[in-house]
Design a protein around this motif. Structure first.
Motif, PDB file in Angstrom:
ATOM      1  N   ASP A  70      54.628  88.426 -47.453  1.00 54.71           N
ATOM      2  CA  ASP A  70      54.945  88.595 -46.284  1.00 54.71           C
ATOM      3  C   ASP A  70      55.670  89.877 -45.684  1.00 54.71           C
ATOM      4  OD1 ASP A  70      54.773  88.822 -43.795  1.00 54.71           O
ATOM      5  OD2 ASP A  70      54.271  87.184 -42.958  1.00 54.71           O
ATOM      6  N   MET A  71      55.976  91.238 -45.258  1.00 54.48           N
ATOM      7  CA  MET A  71      56.817  91.924 -45.773  1.00 54.48           C
ATOM      8  C   MET A  71      57.509  91.975 -43.768  1.00 54.48           C
ATOM      9  SD  MET A  71      57.090  92.937 -48.088  1.00 54.48           S
ATOM     10  CE  MET A  71      58.266  94.175 -48.018  1.00 54.48           C
ATOM     11  N   GLN A  72      56.656  91.320 -43.063  1.00 53.04           N
ATOM     12  CA  GLN A  72      57.686  90.926 -41.435  1.00 53.04           C
ATOM     13  C   GLN A  72      59.071  90.592 -41.899  1.00 53.04           C
ATOM     14  OE1 GLN A  72      55.451  90.113 -38.449  1.00 53.04           O
ATOM     15  NE2 GLN A  72      53.885  90.725 -39.752  1.00 53.04           N
ATOM     16  N   SER A  73      58.844  89.725 -43.221  1.00 51.59           N
ATOM     17  CA  SER A  73      60.127  88.705 -43.524  1.00 51.59           C
ATOM     18  C   SER A  73      60.858  89.349 -44.222  1.00 51.59           C
ATOM     19  CB  SER A  73      59.508  88.041 -44.434  1.00 51.59           C
ATOM     20  OG  SER A  73      59.175  88.370 -46.070  1.00 51.59           O
TER      21      SER A  73
ATOM     22  N   GLY B 139      48.943  97.770 -44.852  1.00 54.05           N
ATOM     23  CA  GLY B 139      50.121  98.126 -44.261  1.00 54.05           C
ATOM     24  C   GLY B 139      49.209  98.503 -43.150  1.00 54.05           C
TER      25      GLY B 139
ATOM     26  N   ASP C 288      53.206 101.733 -42.140  1.00 55.00           N
ATOM     27  CA  ASP C 288      54.875 100.359 -42.744  1.00 55.00           C
ATOM     28  C   ASP C 288      54.052  99.154 -42.600  1.00 55.00           C
ATOM     29  OD1 ASP C 288      55.920 101.866 -40.482  1.00 55.00           O
ATOM     30  OD2 ASP C 288      55.277 101.703 -38.569  1.00 55.00           O
TER      31      ASP C 288
ATOM     32  N   GLN D  96      53.361  95.732 -44.304  1.00 59.26           N
ATOM     33  CA  GLN D  96      52.604  94.710 -44.005  1.00 59.26           C
ATOM     34  C   GLN D  96      52.877  93.367 -44.898  1.00 59.26           C
ATOM     35  OE1 GLN D  96      49.435  95.131 -41.717  1.00 59.26           O
ATOM     36  NE2 GLN D  96      50.471  95.714 -39.694  1.00 59.26           N
TER      37      GLN D  96
ATOM     38  N   SER E  45      51.583 105.359 -39.535  1.00 59.05           N
ATOM     39  CA  SER E  45      52.201 105.417 -38.104  1.00 59.05           C
ATOM     40  C   SER E  45      52.325 105.731 -38.098  1.00 59.05           C
ATOM     41  CB  SER E  45      53.995 104.398 -39.055  1.00 59.05           C
ATOM     42  OG  SER E  45      54.800 104.746 -39.699  1.00 59.05           O
TER      43      SER E  45
ATOM     44  N   LYS F 150      59.961  98.046 -46.605  1.00 62.96           N
ATOM     45  CA  LYS F 150      59.280  98.322 -45.158  1.00 62.96           C
ATOM     46  C   LYS F 150      58.281  99.697 -44.582  1.00 62.96           C
ATOM     47  CE  LYS F 150      61.319  94.885 -41.963  1.00 62.96           C
ATOM     48  NZ  LYS F 150      60.499  94.368 -41.508  1.00 62.96           N
ATOM     49  N   GLN F 151      58.409 100.161 -45.409  1.00 60.72           N
ATOM     50  CA  GLN F 151      57.869 101.663 -44.692  1.00 60.72           C
ATOM     51  C   GLN F 151      57.590 102.579 -46.654  1.00 60.72           C
ATOM     52  OE1 GLN F 151      59.391 105.218 -42.576  1.00 60.72           O
ATOM     53  NE2 GLN F 151      58.138 103.748 -40.922  1.00 60.72           N
TER      54      GLN F 151
ATOM     55  N   ASP G  30      57.841  85.127 -48.911  1.00 59.17           N
ATOM     56  CA  ASP G  30      58.577  85.149 -47.632  1.00 59.17           C
ATOM     57  C   ASP G  30      59.632  86.519 -49.136  1.00 59.17           C
ATOM     58  OD1 ASP G  30      57.829  84.191 -45.480  1.00 59.17           O
ATOM     59  OD2 ASP G  30      59.882  83.808 -44.880  1.00 59.17           O
TER      60      ASP G  30
END
Length: 351
Positions: free
Chosen positions: A347-350, A67, A34, A36, A70, A137-138, A324
């Protein structure tokens, strides 16, 4: 097969937009990560604009990924769920040729599989046959191409180590930079700032070599002991014949002869930035001092892991500006005008 969110360029206009890609099902030797953080490399900009004439669209760039694991395949023993890991510029190679045996997978004689925009040799019928990168994302990667990231390093600031870091560490390491040597780093940008940090951590006397005196203060903060402004003729004369090694990070073709005069006899200047023809070199300068010109391309997986461990030991990280995902087009425009100190990281959470 999993469908995930990403950002891609759809054509040579280079504009990035939301996109969906498919990642392969987890194989027995695979690690699922995953993502990040993902660094933004100048190569990404070249690729989305098809500057090298080999881009496949839609194209998801990004080869500086950090990352968390997972999932792992049944035969993976060196990684576990929850580990912080990295993926750099390569995701596969033949593993059987002389270069791969020498831990130089980037020079695989059968062609390394790069992290994005690279043809997959054995893609499944329902799998995308061109690799897609870290603006996503992955990712699923063979465990031989996954790297362990020291726990003490800031994750975001560690991301550019997977390309900018190994690109500058490898030539310094291969040419034996150590305490007592005088090392010049030519050009202060994404690569140059890492070159200063590594050479300093290796114990060398580090001189930032630049055309701009305005960069002197930054260079000193990064660890440079001196600054040589090449436009100053007196300074160029002062440093003539003083350098044991020069790391040249200038990203475009240029006149190398003034820099050759700075080398001691029997010393080397190594290029890591200019992937294009250079201006004519005066052979007399090289022959007279038994001087060498060399080039270096990233590093193999073994050396990249050594680089990360070195960074963990010496707390070496990149100077970054976090962004972002939605701001990537603005970041590309700023990169064109060198308006970043010194690497963008998404920031891949964005996403």
């Amino acid at each position: 097969m999993t469908t995930i969110s990403a950002y891609a360029a759809k054509s040579e206009d280079g504009k990035m937009a939301p996109h969906e890609i498919k990642r392969r099902a987890l194989g027995e030797h695979d690690v699922q990560i995953d993502i990040q953080f993902c660094g933004v490399c100048h190569s990404d900009l070249h690729a989305v604009n098809n500057d090298w004439g080999n881009s496949n669209y839609p194209l998801v760039p990004g080869h500086e990924m950090i990352g968390e694991v997972s999932a792992v395949g049944d035969k993976v023993s060196n990684f576990k769920v929850g580990d912080t890991v990295g993926v750099g510029c390569m995701v596969d190679s033949c593993q059987t040729c002389e270069a791969c045996d020498d831990h130089l997978e980037q020079h695989c004689l059968n062609g390394a599989t790069m992290t994005y925009n690279s043809k997959l040799k054995d893609a499944a019928d329902d799998e995308e046959d061109i690799t897609q990168g870290g603006y996503s994302k992955q990712v699923v990667v063979n465990d031989k191409f996954v790297l362990k990231v020291p726990k003490n390093l800031d994750k975001a600031a560690a991301a550019p180590l997977l390309c900018a870091g190994i690109t500058t560490y490898s030539p310094l390491h291969q040419h034996g930079v150590k305490e007592g040597m005088t090392v010049g780093v030519i050009g202060l940008g994404g690569l140059g700032h890492m070159g200063i940090k590594f050479a300093s951590a290796m114990g060398a006397h580090v001189v930032m070599i630049t055309t701009s005196k305005e960069k002197a203060e930054d260079a000193k903060k990064l660890g440079a002991d001196d600054v040589l402004v090449t436009k100053n003729e007196d300074s160029m004369k002062k440093w003539q014949g003083k350098f044991d090694f020069l790391l040249n990070t200038i990203p475009v073709g240029h006149d190398v002869n003034p820099y050759l005069s700075l080398l001691k006899y029997n010393s080397t200047m190594c290029f890591v930035g200019a992937i294009e023809p250079l201006e004519a070199v005066n052979g007399a300068t090289m022959i007279g001092g038994r001087k060498s010109l060399a080039g270096s391309l990233i590093g193999g997986i073994k050396e990249t892991q050594e680089m990360l461990d070195f960074c963990g030991e010496h707390n070496v990280i990149s100077e970054i500006e976090k962004i972002d995902m939605k701001d990537i087009n603005d970041a590309f425009e700023r990169m064109k005008s060198n308006d970043v100190r010194y690497r963008f990281v998404i920031d891949m959470q964005s996403l």
